[in-house]
Design a protein around this motif. Structure first.
Motif, PDB file in Angstrom:
ATOM      1  N   GLN A 205       0.525  -1.546   0.125  1.00  0.00           N
ATOM      2  CA  GLN A 205      -0.029  -0.122  -0.465  1.00  0.00           C
ATOM      3  C   GLN A 205       1.160   1.454   0.113  1.00  0.00           C
ATOM      4  OE1 GLN A 205      -3.285   0.482  -0.020  1.00  0.00           O
ATOM      5  NE2 GLN A 205      -4.115  -1.539  -0.569  1.00  0.00           N
ATOM      6  N   VAL A 206       2.147   1.253   0.187  1.00  0.00           N
ATOM      7  CA  VAL A 206       2.682   2.974   0.534  1.00  0.00           C
ATOM      8  C   VAL A 206       3.090   3.364  -0.910  1.00  0.00           C
ATOM      9  CG1 VAL A 206       3.670   2.406   2.592  1.00  0.00           C
ATOM     10  CG2 VAL A 206       4.854   0.987   1.066  1.00  0.00           C
ATOM     11  N   GLN A 207       3.238   2.067  -1.934  1.00  0.00           N
ATOM     12  CA  GLN A 207       4.183   2.296  -3.169  1.00  0.00           C
ATOM     13  C   GLN A 207       4.202   4.158  -3.664  1.00  0.00           C
ATOM     14  OE1 GLN A 207       4.032  -1.037  -5.069  1.00  0.00           O
ATOM     15  NE2 GLN A 207       4.822  -2.056  -3.437  1.00  0.00           N
ATOM     16  N   ASP A 208       2.445   4.440  -3.835  1.00  0.00           N
ATOM     17  CA  ASP A 208       2.194   5.811  -3.898  1.00  0.00           C
ATOM     18  C   ASP A 208       2.397   6.920  -2.991  1.00  0.00           C
ATOM     19  OD1 ASP A 208       0.164   4.704  -3.014  1.00  0.00           O
ATOM     20  OD2 ASP A 208      -1.741   4.938  -4.828  1.00  0.00           O
ATOM     21  N   VAL A 209       2.600   6.416  -2.105  1.00  0.00           N
ATOM     22  CA  VAL A 209       2.230   7.882  -0.586  1.00  0.00           C
ATOM     23  C   VAL A 209       3.237   8.642  -0.770  1.00  0.00           C
ATOM     24  CG1 VAL A 209       4.168   6.472   1.105  1.00  0.00           C
ATOM     25  CG2 VAL A 209       1.798   7.130   1.627  1.00  0.00           C
TER      26      VAL A 209
ATOM     27  N   ILE B 214       9.552   0.346   4.356  1.00  0.00           N
ATOM     28  CA  ILE B 214       9.548   2.087   4.030  1.00  0.00           C
ATOM     29  C   ILE B 214      10.972   1.624   2.432  1.00  0.00           C
ATOM     30  CG2 ILE B 214      12.522   3.077   4.645  1.00  0.00           C
ATOM     31  CD1 ILE B 214      11.797   2.872   7.427  1.00  0.00           C
ATOM     32  N   ALA B 215      11.621   0.681   1.861  1.00  0.00           N
ATOM     33  CA  ALA B 215      11.806  -0.112   0.956  1.00  0.00           C
ATOM     34  C   ALA B 215      11.294  -0.122  -0.137  1.00  0.00           C
ATOM     35  CB  ALA B 215      12.705  -1.304   0.866  1.00  0.00           C
ATOM     36  N   GLN B 216       9.614   0.074  -0.051  1.00  0.00           N
ATOM     37  CA  GLN B 216       8.637   0.749  -1.015  1.00  0.00           C
ATOM     38  C   GLN B 216       8.129   1.923  -1.423  1.00  0.00           C
ATOM     39  OE1 GLN B 216       8.426  -2.723  -2.974  1.00  0.00           O
ATOM     40  NE2 GLN B 216       9.945  -3.584  -1.518  1.00  0.00           N
TER      41      GLN B 216
ATOM     42  N   PHE C 133      16.360   2.736   9.024  1.00  0.00           N
ATOM     43  CA  PHE C 133      16.267   2.728   7.629  1.00  0.00           C
ATOM     44  C   PHE C 133      16.389   3.679   6.940  1.00  0.00           C
ATOM     45  CE2 PHE C 133      15.273   0.118   3.716  1.00  0.00           C
ATOM     46  CZ  PHE C 133      16.126  -0.273   3.584  1.00  0.00           C
ATOM     47  N   ALA C 134      15.221   4.732   7.772  1.00  0.00           N
ATOM     48  CA  ALA C 134      14.949   5.220   6.843  1.00  0.00           C
ATOM     49  C   ALA C 134      15.924   6.899   6.073  1.00  0.00           C
ATOM     50  CB  ALA C 134      13.360   6.718   7.337  1.00  0.00           C
TER      51      ALA C 134
END
Ligand code: NAP
Length: 299
Positions: free
Chosen positions: A209-213, A230-232, A253-254
């Protein structure tokens, strides 16, 4: 009125000034510890030292939002002296006394429990948490505006956790014209999110779900924004973590991935100390008046 009630304030910030003002209006006797550097003098209060004597007569002790740290230290922006609340202080309180704070660390819980002193954690109350969600949401929006070069309007904004803070924030973002994705784990929260016009999803699907955030706001107080998530996330995105320390984001990681991520604790006290103080003042005075009334009725 609270005539005859002895209230001892220890430390705090601008929020406590609202509570002090309210208790004075209600005719309580107010004693202050750790308010030496106040810019504006307060009338009708007594300044006292932090010793057991101060506690022996107290009906109520009012501590700041975070009562003490793990060693008893009480934060005070108005004092240059270090304030340490010890077991002896709490032991000196009369048995009917109550201690108010926003949230308590185990240190404070343990000593209050040991001496059977009632400890009221205001931020645990639903009403206080919901009122506080208003300045929190405004603060989160402020941070998003400050740290991006695009508008919230038209953005894909994600809110993780639709509790007291998340719901207010999601509604605020929607009001500003964002597309709001809401991460939940319960079907009833999913249904509510859909009804409110958000785009609900289950947090187990977060990675997809985070891919277009564009903006990700977390209110879940456990590690959810993991390195795999975070990788996505696109590089343009900003993560604002509102959950209590240490937050729910892998900040290390961010940073490594070059994604801006920030923990944003204590927003009500930062963006709207007066409102946040009034929220506390209202609840504390209602609770004390209930007590006082019950005491007078002998119940
Ligand atoms: P809350 O009402 O308990 O909301 C937390 C929400 O997270 C609940 O709806 C809970 O739903 C959900 N949740 C928990 N684990 C989840 C998971 N794994 N997946 C999906 N949803 C999950 O708490 P709140 O009052 O909104 O506060 C949230 C956090 O923000 C706390 O840490 C609080 O201390 C902090 N806070 C920060 C500020 C600030 O200024 N930064 C201000 C106020 C509060 P379930 O019913 O499924 O458990």
């Amino acid at each position: 009125m609270l005539t005859g009630m002895q209230a001892v304030f220890i430390g705090g910030d601008a929020r406590q000034l609202e509570v002090i003002g309210r208790l004075l209006e209600l005719d309580a006797t107010v004693q202050l510890i750790g308010f030496d550097n106040l810019q504006t003098p307060l009338n009708g209060v007594t300044r006292i030292k932090l010793d057991t004597e101060a506690f022996a007569q107290a009906d109520v002790v009012l501590l700041p939002a975070v009562g003490t740290d793990d060693k008893g230290k009480v934060e005070s922006i108005f004092s240059s002296e270090e304030l340490i609340l010890t077991e002896e202080h709490v032991a000196a309180l009369p048995k009917h006394a109550r201690v108010f704070t926003g949230m308590a660390k185990p240190y404070l819980k343990t000593i209050c429990n040991k001496y059977s002193i009632a400890l009221i954690e205001l931020f645990e109350r639903d009403d206080v948490a919901i009122y506080n969600s208003i300045p929190t949401a405004e603060g989160a929006v402020m941070m998003a505006i400050q740290h991006t070069d695009f508008t919230i309007h038209g953005s894909v904004s994600m809110v993780l956790g639709l509790g007291r803070t998340g719901l207010t924030l999601a509604r605020t973002l929607k009001g500003l014209g964002a597309r709001v994705k809401a991460g939940v784990r319960k079907p009833e929260h999913f249904a509510r999110a859909l009804e409110m016009g958000f785009e609900p999803f289950y947090t187990k699907e977060l990675i997809r779900q985070v891919q277009d955030v564009d903006l990700l706001f977390n209110t879940i107080p456990s590690m959810v924004v993991t390195s795999q998530v975070i990788a996505q996330i696109p590089h343009r995105a900003l993560i604002i973590d509102l959950a209590s320390r240490p937050g729910g984001t892998d900040f290390r990681f961010a940073e490594r991935r070059g994604i801006k991520a920030m923990l944003a604790p204590g927003l009500p006290g930062i963006v709207a100390p007066k409102t946040a103080g009034r929220i506390i003042a209202h609840t504390v005075s209602e609770l004390l008046m209930e007590d006082y009334q019950q005491g007078r009725n002998g119940s």
